[in-house]
Scaffold this motif. Structure first.
Motif, PDB file in Angstrom:
ATOM      1  N   GLN A  35     -13.677 -18.570   3.921  1.00 50.81           N
ATOM      2  CA  GLN A  35     -13.573 -17.198   4.402  1.00 50.81           C
ATOM      3  C   GLN A  35     -12.217 -16.958   5.063  1.00 50.81           C
ATOM      4  N   VAL A  36     -11.749 -17.928   5.846  1.00 47.98           N
ATOM      5  CA  VAL A  36     -10.438 -17.799   6.492  1.00 47.98           C
ATOM      6  C   VAL A  36      -9.345 -17.698   5.436  1.00 47.98           C
ATOM      7  N   ARG A  37      -9.413 -18.540   4.408  1.00 54.02           N
ATOM      8  CA  ARG A  37      -8.394 -18.479   3.346  1.00 54.02           C
ATOM      9  C   ARG A  37      -8.401 -17.128   2.644  1.00 54.02           C
ATOM     10  N   LEU A  38      -9.601 -16.563   2.407  1.00 54.55           N
ATOM     11  CA  LEU A  38      -9.698 -15.254   1.760  1.00 54.55           C
ATOM     12  C   LEU A  38      -9.082 -14.160   2.631  1.00 54.55           C
ATOM     13  N   VAL A  39      -9.463 -14.113   3.900  1.00 53.84           N
ATOM     14  CA  VAL A  39      -8.966 -13.061   4.788  1.00 53.84           C
ATOM     15  C   VAL A  39      -7.465 -13.203   4.999  1.00 53.84           C
ATOM     16  N   ALA A  40      -6.999 -14.415   5.315  1.00 52.71           N
ATOM     17  CA  ALA A  40      -5.564 -14.626   5.547  1.00 52.71           C
ATOM     18  C   ALA A  40      -4.762 -14.310   4.283  1.00 52.71           C
ATOM     19  N   GLY A  41      -5.204 -14.818   3.150  1.00 51.94           N
ATOM     20  CA  GLY A  41      -4.506 -14.549   1.895  1.00 51.94           C
ATOM     21  C   GLY A  41      -4.520 -13.076   1.536  1.00 51.94           C
ATOM     22  N   GLY A  42      -5.653 -12.418   1.770  1.00 57.29           N
ATOM     23  CA  GLY A  42      -5.752 -10.988   1.494  1.00 57.29           C
ATOM     24  C   GLY A  42      -4.808 -10.170   2.349  1.00 57.29           C
ATOM     25  N   ILE A  43      -4.709 -10.503   3.632  1.00 54.61           N
ATOM     26  CA  ILE A  43      -3.795  -9.785   4.523  1.00 54.61           C
ATOM     27  C   ILE A  43      -2.342 -10.001   4.102  1.00 54.61           C
ATOM     28  N   VAL A  44      -1.997 -11.229   3.755  1.00 58.18           N
ATOM     29  CA  VAL A  44      -0.628 -11.513   3.310  1.00 58.18           C
ATOM     30  C   VAL A  44      -0.327 -10.746   2.023  1.00 58.18           C
ATOM     31  N   LEU A  45      -1.235 -10.786   1.063  1.00 58.80           N
ATOM     32  CA  LEU A  45      -1.016 -10.085  -0.207  1.00 58.80           C
ATOM     33  C   LEU A  45      -0.859  -8.589   0.004  1.00 58.80           C
ATOM     34  N   ILE A  46      -1.757  -7.987   0.771  1.00 55.32           N
ATOM     35  CA  ILE A  46      -1.688  -6.544   1.026  1.00 55.32           C
ATOM     36  C   ILE A  46      -0.410  -6.196   1.785  1.00 55.32           C
ATOM     37  N   SER A  47      -0.032  -7.039   2.742  1.00 57.66           N
ATOM     38  CA  SER A  47       1.195  -6.783   3.505  1.00 57.66           C
ATOM     39  C   SER A  47       2.428  -6.815   2.621  1.00 57.66           C
ATOM     40  N   VAL A  48       2.503  -7.802   1.746  1.00 62.16           N
ATOM     41  CA  VAL A  48       3.662  -7.904   0.847  1.00 62.16           C
ATOM     42  C   VAL A  48       3.698  -6.712  -0.107  1.00 62.16           C
ATOM     43  N   LEU A  49       2.543  -6.345  -0.674  1.00 68.90           N
ATOM     44  CA  LEU A  49       2.510  -5.183  -1.567  1.00 68.90           C
ATOM     45  C   LEU A  49       2.848  -3.896  -0.821  1.00 68.90           C
ATOM     46  N   ALA A  50       2.312  -3.742   0.388  1.00 71.71           N
ATOM     47  CA  ALA A  50       2.594  -2.545   1.187  1.00 71.71           C
ATOM     48  C   ALA A  50       4.063  -2.482   1.587  1.00 71.71           C
ATOM     49  N   SER A  51       4.699  -3.643   1.716  1.00 75.12           N
ATOM     50  CA  SER A  51       6.114  -3.660   2.108  1.00 75.12           C
ATOM     51  C   SER A  51       7.022  -3.068   1.042  1.00 75.12           C
ATOM     52  N   LEU A  52       6.508  -2.933  -0.185  1.00 75.38           N
ATOM     53  CA  LEU A  52       7.295  -2.273  -1.236  1.00 75.38           C
ATOM     54  C   LEU A  52       7.475  -0.790  -0.914  1.00 75.38           C
ATOM     55  N   LEU A  53       6.497  -0.194  -0.235  1.00 67.34           N
ATOM     56  CA  LEU A  53       6.574   1.210   0.170  1.00 67.34           C
ATOM     57  C   LEU A  53       7.034   1.350   1.620  1.00 67.34           C
ATOM     58  N   TRP A  54       6.628   0.426   2.451  1.00 64.68           N
ATOM     59  CA  TRP A  54       6.943   0.453   3.881  1.00 64.68           C
ATOM     60  C   TRP A  54       7.426  -0.944   4.267  1.00 64.68           C
ATOM     61  N   PRO A  55       8.724  -1.170   4.277  1.00 62.40           N
ATOM     62  CA  PRO A  55       9.278  -2.516   4.473  1.00 62.40           C
ATOM     63  C   PRO A  55       8.778  -3.243   5.723  1.00 62.40           C
ATOM     64  N   ALA A  56       8.434  -2.528   6.775  1.00 63.20           N
ATOM     65  CA  ALA A  56       7.983  -3.186   8.001  1.00 63.20           C
ATOM     66  C   ALA A  56       6.634  -3.893   7.828  1.00 63.20           C
ATOM     67  N   ALA A  57       5.883  -3.558   6.791  1.00 72.40           N
ATOM     68  CA  ALA A  57       4.569  -4.174   6.567  1.00 72.40           C
ATOM     69  C   ALA A  57       4.662  -5.673   6.331  1.00 72.40           C
ATOM     70  N   VAL A  58       5.823  -6.156   5.911  1.00 72.79           N
ATOM     71  CA  VAL A  58       5.986  -7.585   5.666  1.00 72.79           C
ATOM     72  C   VAL A  58       5.803  -8.392   6.959  1.00 72.79           C
ATOM     73  N   PHE A  59       5.975  -7.756   8.107  1.00 75.96           N
ATOM     74  CA  PHE A  59       5.788  -8.466   9.375  1.00 75.96           C
ATOM     75  C   PHE A  59       4.340  -8.880   9.591  1.00 75.96           C
ATOM     76  N   PHE A  60       3.388  -8.153   9.011  1.00 74.35           N
ATOM     77  CA  PHE A  60       1.984  -8.560   9.102  1.00 74.35           C
ATOM     78  C   PHE A  60       1.781  -9.903   8.407  1.00 74.35           C
ATOM     79  N   ALA A  61       2.448 -10.069   7.258  1.00 70.76           N
ATOM     80  CA  ALA A  61       2.377 -11.355   6.554  1.00 70.76           C
ATOM     81  C   ALA A  61       2.956 -12.460   7.432  1.00 70.76           C
ATOM     82  N   GLY A  62       4.056 -12.149   8.123  1.00 70.96           N
ATOM     83  CA  GLY A  62       4.664 -13.118   9.034  1.00 70.96           C
ATOM     84  C   GLY A  62       3.748 -13.469  10.194  1.00 70.96           C
ATOM     85  N   LEU A  63       3.036 -12.485  10.715  1.00 75.09           N
ATOM     86  CA  LEU A  63       2.083 -12.743  11.802  1.00 75.09           C
ATOM     87  C   LEU A  63       0.971 -13.682  11.351  1.00 75.09           C
TER      88      LEU A  63
END
Length: 189
Positions: free
Chosen positions: A115-143
């Motif tokens: 479950q942790v791998r799913l949630v963490a991976g999902g947040i990273v994936l969504i953050s990276v994809l969202a960063s294409l429209l809003w560059p600051a979203a990549v910081f969520f992946a970093g967190l």
């Protein structure tokens, strides 16, 4: 840390009537599959009941989780409180089932680490994809990366502790903590 391999654990359980198997996974994981006769005492409940566990425990205790990490954390807490006769099942349920140890099976659920791998991976994936429209979203992946690094260094996982509190991981079919504590006390006599 004292560990015991699955083969030795099977022998100890079969020949030692005072050997108690304590599963420290979430109730959901426990309901999915556990060793026969095991008591479910989730790691997130150990601190709240530590004095009672130490006072009531008797005989040898084998601590079990999915891989051995949470059981090792529980063993450290019990040892610090004065309970020394414990062993962690080396490799946890993964090693136990690989060694064809007997298992009581219920409805299949995802273990907490998955479950942790799913949630963490999902947040990273969504953050990276969202960063294409809003560059600051990549910081969520970093967190999330920083959180996972911290979790590895501290050998604890805040995300896992939070996920353990979800209703999915708290199954009503598993006896409540008071039942587990009573069984622990009864086994120690």
């Amino acid at each position: 840390m004292t560990t015991i391999d699955p083969r030795s654990a099977r022998e100890l359980i079969a020949t030692g009537p005072d050997t108690l198997v304590v599963d420290v996974r979430t109730p959901g994981e426990f309901a999915s599959a556990h060793l026969p006769g095991a008591i479910n005492l989730p790691l997130d409940q150990v601190d709240a009941h530590l004095r009672r566990i130490v006072a009531d425990a008797g005989g040898r205790m084998i601590l079990v989780c999915q891989s051995g990490r949470r059981a090792a954390q529980c063993q450290a807490k019990l040892a610090a409180a004065g309970l020394a006769d414990t062993a962690v099942l080396d490799g946890g349920m993964i090693a136990w089932t690989a060694a064809d140890g007997p298992v009581v099976k219920g409805r299949k659920r995802w273990d907490l680490e998955r479950q942790v791998r799913l949630v963490a991976g999902g947040i990273v994936l969504i953050s990276v994809l969202a960063s294409l429209l809003w560059p600051a979203a990549v910081f969520f992946a970093g967190l999330i990366g920083a959180g996972l690094t911290f979790a590895a260094l501290r050998n604890s996982c805040l995300m896992g502790m939070l996920l353990a509190r979800l209703p999915y991981n708290r199954v009503s079919a598993v006896p409540p903590i008071e039942d587990s504590l009573r069984r622990l006390a009864g086994a120690g006599r």
